[in-house]
Design a protein around this motif. Structure first.
Motif, PDB file in Angstrom:
ATOM      1  N   ALA A  60     -22.245 -54.561  44.075  1.00 54.61           N
ATOM      2  CA  ALA A  60     -22.584 -53.187  44.390  1.00 54.61           C
ATOM      3  C   ALA A  60     -21.500 -52.587  45.276  1.00 54.61           C
ATOM      4  N   ASP A  61     -21.282 -51.287  45.128  1.00 51.81           N
ATOM      5  CA  ASP A  61     -20.222 -50.635  45.890  1.00 51.81           C
ATOM      6  C   ASP A  61     -20.414 -50.776  47.397  1.00 51.81           C
ATOM      7  N   PHE A  62     -21.648 -50.777  47.848  1.00 48.38           N
ATOM      8  CA  PHE A  62     -21.883 -50.774  49.286  1.00 48.38           C
ATOM      9  C   PHE A  62     -21.610 -52.111  49.955  1.00 48.38           C
ATOM     10  N   VAL A  63     -21.313 -53.158  49.180  1.00 47.66           N
ATOM     11  CA  VAL A  63     -21.001 -54.460  49.778  1.00 47.66           C
ATOM     12  C   VAL A  63     -19.589 -54.931  49.468  1.00 47.66           C
ATOM     13  N   LYS A  64     -18.859 -54.219  48.636  1.00 46.51           N
ATOM     14  CA  LYS A  64     -17.510 -54.639  48.283  1.00 46.51           C
ATOM     15  C   LYS A  64     -16.627 -54.720  49.526  1.00 46.51           C
ATOM     16  N   GLY A  65     -15.909 -55.824  49.635  1.00 48.42           N
ATOM     17  CA  GLY A  65     -15.064 -56.049  50.786  1.00 48.42           C
ATOM     18  C   GLY A  65     -15.759 -56.698  51.955  1.00 48.42           C
ATOM     19  N   ARG A  66     -17.073 -56.811  51.896  1.00 48.04           N
ATOM     20  CA  ARG A  66     -17.836 -57.422  52.980  1.00 48.04           C
ATOM     21  C   ARG A  66     -18.576 -58.683  52.535  1.00 48.04           C
ATOM     22  N   PHE A  67     -19.108 -58.656  51.322  1.00 46.90           N
ATOM     23  CA  PHE A  67     -19.886 -59.783  50.810  1.00 46.90           C
ATOM     24  C   PHE A  67     -19.093 -60.516  49.736  1.00 46.90           C
ATOM     25  N   THR A  68     -19.304 -61.814  49.653  1.00 45.60           N
ATOM     26  CA  THR A  68     -18.681 -62.627  48.622  1.00 45.60           C
ATOM     27  C   THR A  68     -19.725 -63.536  48.000  1.00 45.60           C
ATOM     28  N   ILE A  69     -19.823 -63.497  46.678  1.00 49.56           N
ATOM     29  CA  ILE A  69     -20.749 -64.368  45.978  1.00 49.56           C
ATOM     30  C   ILE A  69     -19.974 -65.515  45.346  1.00 49.56           C
ATOM     31  N   SER A  70     -20.564 -66.693  45.362  1.00 53.10           N
ATOM     32  CA  SER A  70     -19.959 -67.860  44.750  1.00 53.10           C
ATOM     33  C   SER A  70     -21.059 -68.755  44.209  1.00 53.10           C
ATOM     34  N   ARG A  71     -20.665 -69.698  43.363  1.00 46.89           N
ATOM     35  CA  ARG A  71     -21.653 -70.582  42.754  1.00 46.89           C
ATOM     36  C   ARG A  71     -21.112 -71.991  42.642  1.00 46.89           C
ATOM     37  N   ASP A  72     -21.962 -72.948  42.918  1.00 43.74           N
ATOM     38  CA  ASP A  72     -21.662 -74.352  42.703  1.00 43.74           C
ATOM     39  C   ASP A  72     -22.453 -74.765  41.468  1.00 43.74           C
ATOM     40  N   ASN A  73     -21.785 -74.820  40.337  1.00 43.41           N
ATOM     41  CA  ASN A  73     -22.476 -75.106  39.085  1.00 43.41           C
ATOM     42  C   ASN A  73     -23.109 -76.499  39.065  1.00 43.41           C
ATOM     43  N   ALA A  74     -22.455 -77.449  39.701  1.00 40.70           N
ATOM     44  CA  ALA A  74     -22.989 -78.802  39.716  1.00 40.70           C
ATOM     45  C   ALA A  74     -24.316 -78.882  40.453  1.00 40.70           C
ATOM     46  N   LYS A  75     -24.510 -78.002  41.417  1.00 42.04           N
ATOM     47  CA  LYS A  75     -25.739 -77.984  42.204  1.00 42.04           C
ATOM     48  C   LYS A  75     -26.694 -76.875  41.789  1.00 42.04           C
ATOM     49  N   ASN A  76     -26.309 -76.086  40.790  1.00 45.00           N
ATOM     50  CA  ASN A  76     -27.108 -74.931  40.370  1.00 45.00           C
ATOM     51  C   ASN A  76     -27.473 -74.049  41.562  1.00 45.00           C
ATOM     52  N   THR A  77     -26.487 -73.796  42.387  1.00 47.27           N
ATOM     53  CA  THR A  77     -26.703 -73.070  43.625  1.00 47.27           C
ATOM     54  C   THR A  77     -25.751 -71.887  43.717  1.00 47.27           C
ATOM     55  N   VAL A  78     -26.283 -70.759  44.145  1.00 45.14           N
ATOM     56  CA  VAL A  78     -25.482 -69.569  44.371  1.00 45.14           C
ATOM     57  C   VAL A  78     -25.486 -69.265  45.865  1.00 45.14           C
ATOM     58  N   TYR A  79     -24.359 -68.764  46.357  1.00 45.32           N
ATOM     59  CA  TYR A  79     -24.209 -68.429  47.760  1.00 45.32           C
ATOM     60  C   TYR A  79     -23.813 -66.962  47.890  1.00 45.32           C
ATOM     61  N   LEU A  80     -24.234 -66.370  48.969  1.00 45.08           N
ATOM     62  CA  LEU A  80     -23.807 -65.020  49.302  1.00 45.08           C
ATOM     63  C   LEU A  80     -23.346 -65.018  50.752  1.00 45.08           C
ATOM     64  N   GLN A  81     -22.038 -64.935  50.935  1.00 43.53           N
ATOM     65  CA  GLN A  81     -21.469 -64.826  52.269  1.00 43.53           C
ATOM     66  C   GLN A  81     -21.445 -63.359  52.650  1.00 43.53           C
ATOM     67  N   MET A  82     -22.142 -63.015  53.708  1.00 43.42           N
ATOM     68  CA  MET A  82     -22.276 -61.634  54.138  1.00 43.42           C
ATOM     69  C   MET A  82     -21.586 -61.470  55.483  1.00 43.42           C
TER      70      MET A  82
END
Length: 121
Positions: A60-82
């Motif tokens: 979303a535009d309001f989080v660009k440059g501040r939030f980062t999403i990533s995923r560990d496929n082996a663990k089926n886990t998604v992260y959101l660094q805010m």
């Protein structure tokens, strides 16, 4: 039987950081995308970020440059660094799973219970 376990929410001061995580488990054939939505009181649920199976991301535009999403496929886990959190980021954050159920072939959507993020002094 699908489960999403969300963690990382809490209270943080403006300008601070939080890291959300969401782990998927259960009868899953494959995961096409995982991501985060948020909903503040009296407002509609809105997209925060998604990450797709090939690594492509959408923010979303309001989080660009501040939030980062990533995923560990082996663990089926998604992260959101805010980072650089603002009071207007205060909301319940919901993990979203787009997946193909085991013994099925169509993409389905599943939601976590949500985790509260509060940004306040």
């Amino acid at each position: 039987q699908v489960q999403l376990v969300e963690s990382g929410g809490g209270l943080v001061q403006p300008g601070g950081s939080l890291r959300l995580s969401c782990a998927a488990s259960g009868s899953i054939r494959s995961i096409n995308a995982m991501g985060w939505y948020r909903q503040a009181p009296g407002k509609q649920r809105e997209l925060v970020a998604h990450i797709y199976s090939g690594g492509r991301t959408n923010y979303a535009d309001f989080v660009k440059g501040r939030f980062t999403i990533s995923r560990d496929n082996a663990k089926n886990t998604v992260y959101l660094q805010m980072n650089s959190l603002k009071p207007e980021d205060t909301a319940v954050y919901y993990c979203n799973l787009d997946f193909v159920r085991a013994a099925a072939w169509e993409i389905q959507r599943y939601w976590g219970q949500g985790t509260q993020v509060t940004v306040s002094s």
